[in-house]
Scaffold this active site. Structure first.
Site, PDB file in Angstrom:
ATOM      1  N   ARG A 101       0.488  -1.048  -0.337  1.00 19.92           N
ATOM      2  CA  ARG A 101      -0.122  -0.284   0.338  1.00 19.92           C
ATOM      3  C   ARG A 101       1.090   1.357   0.187  1.00 19.92           C
ATOM      4  O   ARG A 101       0.168   1.970  -0.251  1.00 19.92           O
ATOM      5  CB  ARG A 101      -1.038  -0.009   0.905  1.00 19.92           C
ATOM      6  CG  ARG A 101      -1.995   1.257   1.217  1.00 19.92           C
ATOM      7  CD  ARG A 101      -2.791   1.553   0.249  1.00 19.92           C
ATOM      8  NE  ARG A 101      -3.448   0.962  -0.816  1.00 19.92           N
ATOM      9  CZ  ARG A 101      -3.680   0.931  -1.761  1.00 19.92           C
ATOM     10  NH1 ARG A 101      -3.387   1.506  -3.087  1.00 19.92           N
ATOM     11  NH2 ARG A 101      -3.961  -0.716  -2.547  1.00 19.92           N
ATOM     12  N   ASP A 136       3.244  38.199 -11.803  1.00 14.26           N
ATOM     13  CA  ASP A 136       2.759  37.253 -10.442  1.00 14.26           C
ATOM     14  C   ASP A 136       1.028  37.169 -10.808  1.00 14.26           C
ATOM     15  O   ASP A 136       1.132  39.283 -10.800  1.00 14.26           O
ATOM     16  CB  ASP A 136       3.728  37.482  -9.339  1.00 14.26           C
ATOM     17  CG  ASP A 136       2.227  36.259  -8.300  1.00 14.26           C
ATOM     18  OD1 ASP A 136       2.437  35.503  -9.177  1.00 14.26           O
ATOM     19  OD2 ASP A 136       2.189  36.488  -7.363  1.00 14.26           O
ATOM     20  N   LYS A 184       9.412  38.348  -2.894  1.00 23.13           N
ATOM     21  CA  LYS A 184       7.851  38.745  -2.549  1.00 23.13           C
ATOM     22  C   LYS A 184       7.588  39.779  -2.186  1.00 23.13           C
ATOM     23  O   LYS A 184       8.377  40.090  -2.279  1.00 23.13           O
ATOM     24  CB  LYS A 184       7.748  37.830  -2.041  1.00 23.13           C
ATOM     25  CG  LYS A 184       7.898  35.861  -2.720  1.00 23.13           C
ATOM     26  CD  LYS A 184       7.948  34.555  -1.964  1.00 23.13           C
ATOM     27  CE  LYS A 184       6.260  34.518  -2.101  1.00 23.13           C
ATOM     28  NZ  LYS A 184       6.598  34.500  -3.811  1.00 23.13           N
ATOM     29  N   GLU A 202       9.388  39.333  -7.371  1.00 23.48           N
ATOM     30  CA  GLU A 202       7.810  38.505  -7.867  1.00 23.48           C
ATOM     31  C   GLU A 202       7.574  40.591  -8.428  1.00 23.48           C
ATOM     32  O   GLU A 202       7.612  41.550  -7.436  1.00 23.48           O
ATOM     33  CB  GLU A 202       7.571  38.345  -6.914  1.00 23.48           C
ATOM     34  CG  GLU A 202       5.668  38.146  -6.634  1.00 23.48           C
ATOM     35  CD  GLU A 202       5.333  38.031  -6.090  1.00 23.48           C
ATOM     36  OE1 GLU A 202       4.662  38.081  -5.490  1.00 23.48           O
ATOM     37  OE2 GLU A 202       5.490  36.050  -5.351  1.00 23.48           O
ATOM     38  N   LYS A 234       5.113  24.968  -3.283  1.00 19.64           N
ATOM     39  CA  LYS A 234       3.916  23.978  -2.952  1.00 19.64           C
ATOM     40  C   LYS A 234       3.377  22.934  -3.140  1.00 19.64           C
ATOM     41  O   LYS A 234       2.808  21.642  -3.912  1.00 19.64           O
ATOM     42  CB  LYS A 234       3.052  25.087  -3.738  1.00 19.64           C
ATOM     43  CG  LYS A 234       2.872  26.108  -3.733  1.00 19.64           C
ATOM     44  CD  LYS A 234       1.315  27.091  -4.234  1.00 19.64           C
ATOM     45  CE  LYS A 234       1.153  28.570  -4.341  1.00 19.64           C
ATOM     46  NZ  LYS A 234      -0.012  28.704  -4.983  1.00 19.64           N
TER      47      LYS A 234
END
Length: 270
Positions: free
Chosen positions: A89, A208, A158, A187, A126
């Site tokens: 599994r 972005d 960012k 970004e 992510k």
């Protein structure tokens, strides 16, 4: 990077628990991992490592990145029945999830290639906690770029950094902190900020959450030698439009956080 014994132990402990009666089956047997739908194979190194850890002989019959069809055998195993059943599994889950990521990546790459041979399809950070290595290798198996494997791979300035320090000050701050070998990506959320980021010292500008038209506008304003990346909510249907803008990289979180697991089945031989 090979899956570690410690990680395999954690996977098995999660599945087996403290008292496993289900797999107390005597004797020896053979088995195979079979595709129940078409896709792209990945994660077989991790699946094999699970069986190896349990002392089960395992041989893969396809390579990572191979296209597979329904009914194809991905790996074959032989050993104690209890060990096969204990590992099956976990092996199915990790190979199925990885193959799903690889299949999604190949789909995005194929869509991009319809309009451009130059644009790269990249994953993002992510990823599922504890499975980043597995998922990043699956992206590579599907023909994609892994992007940053960790935060140390590249400095990314960012929106939160810009909000705290301002664009130019943020880029200057990290330029002073980083190694000479580390690139800086900035970004931006407006096409007009793309040349500002480049002038401040960005090696890569991340456009972005922009439309394809806005991405194209931002790219046209960039000087030669600065790479452009498009990201933010880009779905598979959007890939051709973004690829047509001339962007260098399209990054998609959906490759890892939303990929369907490929349907695989483990069958012992009668």
């Amino acid at each position: 990077m090979r899956v570690t014994d410690r990680k395999i132990e954690a996977w098995l402990h999660e599945d087996v628990g403290h008292r496993d009666v289900t797999n107390h089956v005597p004797g020896e047997t053979t088995g195979r991992l079979v595709a129940k739908e078409s896709g792209v194979a990945a994660g077989l190194d991790a699946a094999s490592a699970v069986f190896d850890y349990l002392g089960v002989d395992c041989e893969t019959t396809v390579a990572a990145g191979d296209r597979i069809e329904e009914g194809d055998t991905l790996l074959e195993v032989a050993g104690e029945t209890a060990s096969l059943l204990r590992g099956e599994r976990v092996a199915v889950n990790v190979a199925g999830h990885s193959s799903g990521v690889a299949t999604a990546t190949r789909r995005a790459v194929d869509l991009a290639r319809e309009v451009s041979d130059d644009v790269a399809i990249a994953g993002t950070r992510k990823t599922t906690p504890g499975l980043r290595g597995v998922e990043k290798r699956a992206v590579a198996a599907g023909g994609g770029d892994t992007h940053r494997l960790t935060l140390s791979g590249m400095v990314m300035v960012k929106d939160n950094h810009v909000a705290e320090m301002g664009l130019e000050e943020a880029v200057g701050h990290f330029r002073d902190e980083k190694s000479f070998a580390t690139k800086i990506e900035v970004e931006v959320e407006r096409p007009a900020d793309a040349p500002r980021a480049a002038e401040a010292g960005a090696d890569i500008v991340l456009l972005d959450n922009m439309t394809p038209e806005e991405v194209e506008e931002g790219i046209e304003a960039l000087p030669d030698g600065v790479l452009a990346e498009a990201s933010g909510g880009i779905g598979f249907a959007d890939v051709p439009d973004y690829a047509a803008t001339g962007v260098d990289v399209i990054s998609m979180g959906a490759l890892t956080h939303s990929a369907d697991s490929l349907d695989l089945s483990f069958r012992t031989e009668e």
